[in-house]
Each structure stands twice: as C-alpha cells, then as structure tokens.
Enzyme design. Structure first.
Site, PDB file in Angstrom:
ATOM      1  N   CYS A 314     189.491 -73.120  54.812  1.00 40.57           N
ATOM      2  CA  CYS A 314     189.406 -72.658  53.419  1.00 40.57           C
ATOM      3  C   CYS A 314     189.017 -73.782  52.485  1.00 40.57           C
ATOM      4  CB  CYS A 314     190.762 -72.159  52.937  1.00 40.57           C
ATOM      5  SG  CYS A 314     191.430 -70.833  53.902  1.00 40.57           S
ATOM      6  N   ARG A 409     184.700 -59.988  50.266  1.00 39.35           N
ATOM      7  CA  ARG A 409     186.025 -60.626  50.306  1.00 39.35           C
ATOM      8  C   ARG A 409     186.154 -61.656  49.185  1.00 39.35           C
ATOM      9  NH1 ARG A 409     189.565 -64.444  52.912  1.00 39.35           N
ATOM     10  NH2 ARG A 409     191.229 -63.359  54.018  1.00 39.35           N
TER      11      ARG A 409
END
Ligand code: XMP
Length: 492
Positions: A314, A409
């Site tokens: 991430c 997303r």
C-alpha cells in the site's frame, strides 16, 4: 479487558500504534500451545477454524488458494479483478471441490436407451456412471450404476430394463455423516434424497463422502453440505449488485464489499441494498476509525474489515496521507462493535497475529504473507538464483490498468491514474500448508505466553507494552550473521 487502559492512555495523548510498536505481555499460564483452540468467526454466520483469511487480491486468492485455505480451516476471498462470470466460476470451483451433497443431480429417464445415455456421458465429458432414473412425471424409478453399463451387452435397451429398481433413499435434509454411515452399512454407492413426491432433490456419492470424511481433517472449514466455505469480493453500485447475485447463485458463502474507503456513501448504499435483497453475510470495509465501524454495522454489515494503508504493497498513507496505524485502528474499531472484525494488512511475521487478535480482531487477512505460495496465482520467476512470485497492490498501476474494479476500488475515473499501491515480487514460499503451519505455530505460542486457551480469551486477556526503538531492535535477532531463519523475515 486488560488492554483497555493501554489503548485509552495512548488515545488521550493522541498516539496510535502499530505492530512494531508493541509486544504482548506474558502472563501466568496453564495453557499448552498445542492444546489451544483457534476457532473464530469472519462474520456473524461464517465460522473459521483458524483465524486467517486470504486477501481478495489478484496475486493472492483464486480458487486454488481458496481451496487450500478452507481445507486448512481458514477462508479465501476470491478477488474481483475478474468479470462477474469468471469470478462466479472461481467460486464454483471451490464450492464443488469436495462434492459433498450434489443438490442438482443429473438424472436420466427410464425410457432413454443406454446408447443415448452413453452418448450424453461422452459429449459432456462426465466422469461418472451413476444416475438416478426418473419417469416422465419426474418421480424416482430406479438407479443406474457403472455395473449396469458394464454388464449391458445391448445398448438399445432402455434404462428401465437394466436399472436397479429397489432404491434406498433418504429424506432431503440428511446430513453428510448420517448418509455416509447409512451407505456404508447398506453397501450403497449412491444415495438419492427424495421429497414426499418422490422427486430427487439431492444425491450423495459414497466415494465423495469417503474422501471428505476419511481424508478430512476435522480442520476443513465447510458448510452444512460438506462443501468448502468461500468468500468473494465485490465493489459498489448496481453492476456489483448483479455481480453479487451471480456469486450467490454459485453458492458463495460470504460477500466482502472491498473498497479502499469503506465509510463512503456508495459502500453504505450497496451494503443496505444487498442486505435487503439477499440472505447472505456481508463484510464491509476498509475502515480505520470507530465511527466508520458503527456506520457500517448500522447499515447491516455482518463483519467489518479494518486496515487503511497498512498493507505491504500500500502507498495510501504516503500518496493520500491517510490512515491510522493498524494496531490502534483494530482496537478503536473493534471496541463494542458487536460483529466480528477482520484485521486486514500489515502483518509481517506470525507474532503479529496474536497482537492483532489481542487488540480486538477476530481474524486477520493476509496478502503478502500468503503471496508467493505454491497455490497463489501466477508463474514462478527465476531471478538471481532465487525463485519468486509476483505480488502487487490492487491499487497499483498494473492492477488498475488491467481491471476497472481495481480503478473503482480507488475511485479512479480518469485515464491518467494516481496509484495507491506498488507492484513487485516476493520470494517463493512453498506449500500453503507449510506456511500456515508456521503462522499457527507462532499464534499458538503467543497464546501460551498470554495464558489464553482460545481466541476469545486472547481478546480478553491480552495486554501490551509500548516498546521503544531500542526495544524493537532487541526484539529482532541482533549481533549475529544469520545463517538459518526459516520462519523469520529480517527487517530490511
Ligand atoms: P498485506 O500487508 O497483507 O496487505 O500485503 C494486504 C491488504 O492490503 C490492501 N491492499 C491495498 N492497499 N493499496 C492499498 O493502499 C493497494 O494497492 C492495495 N492492494 C491491497 C488490501 O486490504 C489487502 O487485503
């Protein structure tokens, strides 16, 4: 709750902590690691025999890994970087892997010729020769088995001429174990389940049941029909309601609304619509603040997923500046929430599992720690004398370019993208079962040190030390040139 004071003190001074900031306190213990019970829940109605769930990522969970996870007692969430049809097929491959109860058995008509039936078997590529035989009113008339085909020397005969008419049957809700005992006692290879009108509403095949019951470890995480449990990720909006419908038709057990920002109107609307239309558990996320958890539960979530920017791939925290260090996020979101909480992302070693659960989670979701296993998607890469597999964020450029659900997303609408994840490779880790064995070994050991005989006790008894940089350095191997560290990843 032992940890309350620890986290409330931190909250009062505005500090949030993550895995490397804390260690669990050891306590007086009568608990042997080998005897701890690892059962937990992913959501209100979805049990886990081990508290590990695999991430809905295109380099982590497709049917092979999901099958492996459920067989080991956990759960796999099939990713959504697939068309709805492809994702539904992945779900079906997991659901029908063990073939407990066949709920729509293929039947043949009593007036069909053996030649015709054999032709259908060849055309469809069926690997079996056992069929309930029905009359033209749809009522059970007999059964055909492989013997009937083998000993039939005139293919123009009709099924009714060669079938066995005396059929032992059972009622529709017969559990798998009862069916197995009954078939074994009566030496029957197939057992039709019939309703009061003599219609065939299910079928057990002895070889399937024997494989499940004998080969089963009691660890298999299965539904009432003996089929492996599986989850699937969906996004938001109308197309995803249709996706949900398709997944439910393939008997998916739990849906996960998988977004980078779970506390958004689109997620709450989708969640409410799905809960209104279908009878299925829905886990929603991701979030990292307690208010967000409350809103999701109020909207009907059966479980919540915590983790914003914690994952190994991430970059949300760096690119968007958002997120709460994971251990505090778990504690804050799990407190008094009333539904199971899954701690998603950021785990690096097995010791992070008892920490996540100790902070309040019911399960952990892993991407990086399960990527690179034999069962994860993707080819092996040979580079510099080592074996690797690809692992990438669902918000990475590659994943977003490849699929619109990845773009959704991260709410990306333009052609020029701002990725919130990276792409890379991880060392090949070998078989999933061996990897999970090590992770559970660490969890068991942690529970032994805390004195927690089960997951609920770990959530109750866990208390923490906040560690300093010196404590962190001391925690890791030091002053040694490591030559063997099979279950330890050194900090880079
Ligand atoms: P680990 O640490 O287990 O994390 O590898 C897996 C979790 O990370 C999330 N995820 C992402 N988060 N950008 C993000 O900010 C991404 O590209 C990305 N891809 C996955 C997801 O929650 C997953 O389970």
């Amino acid at each position: 709750m032992a940890r309350l004071q620890f986290f409330e003190n931190l909250k009062n001074i505005g500090v949030a902590v993550t895995y490397d900031d804390v260690r669990l306190k050891s306590g007086h213990s009568k608990v042997e690691p080998a005897s701890v019970i690892l059962e937990s829940k992913f959501s209100r109605n979805i049990p886990l025999k081990i508290p590990i769930v695999s991430a809905a990522m295109d380099t982590v969970t497709e049917h092979k890994l999901a099958i492996g996870m459920a067989k080991l007692g956990g759960l796999g969430i099939i990713h959504k970087n697939l068309s709805a049809e492809e994702q539904a097929k992945e779900v079906a491959k997991v659901k029908f892997h063990l073939h407990g109860l066949i709920d729509k058995p293929i039947c043949v008509y009593e007036d069909e010729t053996i030649e015709n039936i054999q032709k259908r078997i060849d055309e469809k590529g069926w690997k079996f020769h056992s069929f309930p035989v029905i009359n033209r009113s749809g009522k059970l008339a007999g059964i055909l088995t492989k013997n009937d085909f083998d000993f039939c020397d005139d293919d123009s005969q009709e099924a009714k001429d060669v079938m066995t008419e005396q059929v032992l049957t059972k009622e529709p809700d017969t559990p798998l174990e009862d069916a197995y005992d009954f078939m074994k006692k009566n030496k029957k290879k197939i057992l039709p389940l019939v309703n009061d009108d003599l219609e065939v509403v299910g079928l057990y095949v002895f070889s399937d049941l024997a494989r499940i019951i004998k080969g089963k470890s009691s660890m298999h995480n299965v539904d009432k029909k003996g089929r492996l449990l599986v989850g699937a990720a969906i996004g938001v909006g109308v197309p995803n309601i249709l996706r949900a419908e398709m997944l439910i038709k393939k008997q998916v057990d739990v849906l996960v609304i998988d977004t980078a920002h779970g506390d958004s109107k689109a997620v709450l609307d989708t969640l409410m619509q799905i809960k209104k239309r279908f009878k299925i558990d829905v886990v929603a996320g991701n979030i990292s603040e307690p208010d967000s958890a409350l809103r999701l539960v109020e909207a009907g979530a059966d479980g919540i997923k915590v983790g914003q920017g914690a994952g190994s791939i991430c970059t949300t925290r760096i690119i968007a500046g958002i997120g709460c260090p994971q251990v505090s996020a778990i504690y804050n979101c799990a407190s008094g929430i009333g539904v199971p909480v899954c701690a998603d992302g950021g785990l690096r070693n097995s010791g992070d599992i008892p920490i996540a659960i100790g902070a309040g989670a019911h399960s952990v979701m892993m991407g990086g720690m399960l990527s690179g296993t034999e069962e994860s998607p993707g080819e092996m890469i040979f580079l510099e004398g080592r074996q690797w597999k690809r692992y990438r964020g669902m918000g990475s450029l590659g994943a977003m370019r490849a699929h619109k659900e990845s773009r959704a997303r991260y709410r990306v609408t333009s052609k020029k993208m701002v990725p919130e994840g990276v792409e890379g490779m991880v060392p090949y880790k070998g078989r999933l079962a061996d990897v999970i064995f090590q992770y559970l070994g660490g969890l068991r050991s942690g529970m032994g040190y805390v004195g927690a005989a089960n997951i609920e006790e770990l959530r109750e008894k866990a208390d923490f030390h906040r560690i300093t940089h010196a404590g962190f350095v001391e925690s890791h191997p030091h002053d040694i040139h490591i030559t063997e560290a099979s279950n330890y990843t050194p900090r880079e």
